[in-house]
Scaffold this active site. Structure first.
Site, PDB file in Angstrom:
ATOM      1  CB  THR A 104      -0.919   0.014   1.236  1.00  0.00           C
ATOM      2  OG1 THR A 104      -1.748  -1.145   1.190  1.00  0.00           O
ATOM      3  CG2 THR A 104      -1.797   1.253   1.244  1.00  0.00           C
ATOM      4  CE  LYS A 179      -5.233  -1.716   1.700  1.00  0.00           C
ATOM      5  NZ  LYS A 179      -3.924  -2.381   1.746  1.00  0.00           N
ATOM      6  CE  LYS A 247       2.515   2.135   4.523  1.00  0.00           C
ATOM      7  NZ  LYS A 247       1.942   1.256   3.457  1.00  0.00           N
TER       8      LYS A 247
END
Length: 295
Positions: A104, A179, A247
């Site tokens: 990701t 995502k 993150k």
């Protein structure tokens, strides 16, 4: 012109054999493919080496031996180094190689790698996944893919070895944007899951019995069915790390800002997870958010 993949001539390289990558590599080995692996900590690849995987000492060395290179690393900075660094994949892979980043990461970085791959006569796809450690182990990941449709079609048989819900989303970067949508939906939902369990406990209810009533109704979600039982059993081991979720939320907030979008739920979730990391829980699973809610 994208070269078709022939199973007998397909050699898969996997960079990153952590929680997710280890299971993915294992599925490819069981499917009969020659698999090469690299990980910063070699000990994390020992099980795969015992299964027949071949070790390489760097992403670049791995790329020299493979025509399908899959990366599953931690942060966008890791992705950039693995692909664009001095000993990286793009400087060492053969023309017509397929480069598939399943980390990701940043949509902008996915586009940068796509353009660089084209210059080197290679094919790049951004293909982040959802499903956590359980989905990886059981080969039923959701895979969201950006890049050329022809390239997606060529590697679809490989995706089908590790995933069940495999969707082509569009041009380079589209997989990463999708995502981000996934992570945005999870972020606020995790707050709700944790608050519901805390409420149940304070009300004197049995959380496991409460879960039986609410997980199959309108409140149902993957997090409620899969992570709430872990919380109830005081299991905060990572299926997905807190530090990686922070993150991801940062990437999503940055992209949202560029699109002039306000994300109050995501902003709140990120602030709560940062509190969680600050008390030493950055390497716990995302369900550890319960520890912040249950004060």
């Amino acid at each position: 012109m994208i070269v078709e993949l022939n199973k007998e001539k397909t050699v898969i390289g996997l960079v990153g054999t952590g929680v997710m990558g280890k299971s993915m590599a294992g599925h490819f080995i069981k499917a009969g493919y020659e698999v090469h692996v690299y990980n910063r900590t070699k000990s994390k690849a020992e099980d795969l080496l015992e299964q027949g995987a071949r070790w390489q000492d760097s992403p670049g060395e791995l790329a020299k031996h493979c025509n399908v290179i899959i990366t599953m690393v931690g942060f966008p900075s890791d992705v950039e180094e693995v692909y664009l660094g001095e000993s990286g994949i793009l400087r060492n892979a053969k023309p017509n190689s397929f480069l598939i980043d399943m980390t990701t990461s940043s949509p902008a970085l996915a586009k940068k790698i796509y353009d660089a791959a084209r210059e080197h006569q290679m094919v790049s796809l951004d293909a982040p996944v959802s499903g956590g450690d359980v989905g990886a182990k059981e080969a039923r990941l959701s895979i969201m893919v950006g890049g050329d449709k022809e390239a997606f079609d060529a590697v679809l048989p490989l995706f089908e070895i590790i995933g069940k819900n495999i969707v082509y989303q569009g041009q380079a970067g589209a997989g990463q944007h999708t995502k981000m949508c996934n992570q945005i939906a999870i972020a606020s939902n995790m707050i709700g899951v944790c608050e519901a369990l805390v409420y149940a406990k304070k009300a004197g209810l049995d959380p496991t019995t409460v879960l039986k009533s609410i997980e199959s109704g309108a409140a149902g979600s993957w997090s409620l069915s899969n992570l709430a039982p872990r919380i109830i059993n005081d299991n905060f081991a990572p299926g997905f790390y807190v530090k990686h979720f922070i993150k991801d939320m940062g990437i999503a907030l940055q992209a949202a800002e560029e699109m002039k979008l306000d994300m109050p739920g995501l902003s709140l979730a990120k602030s709560l997870y940062e509190q969680l990391a600050a008390i030493g829980e950055e390497n716990s699973g995302t369900q550890a958010l319960y520890k912040i809610i249950d004060k």
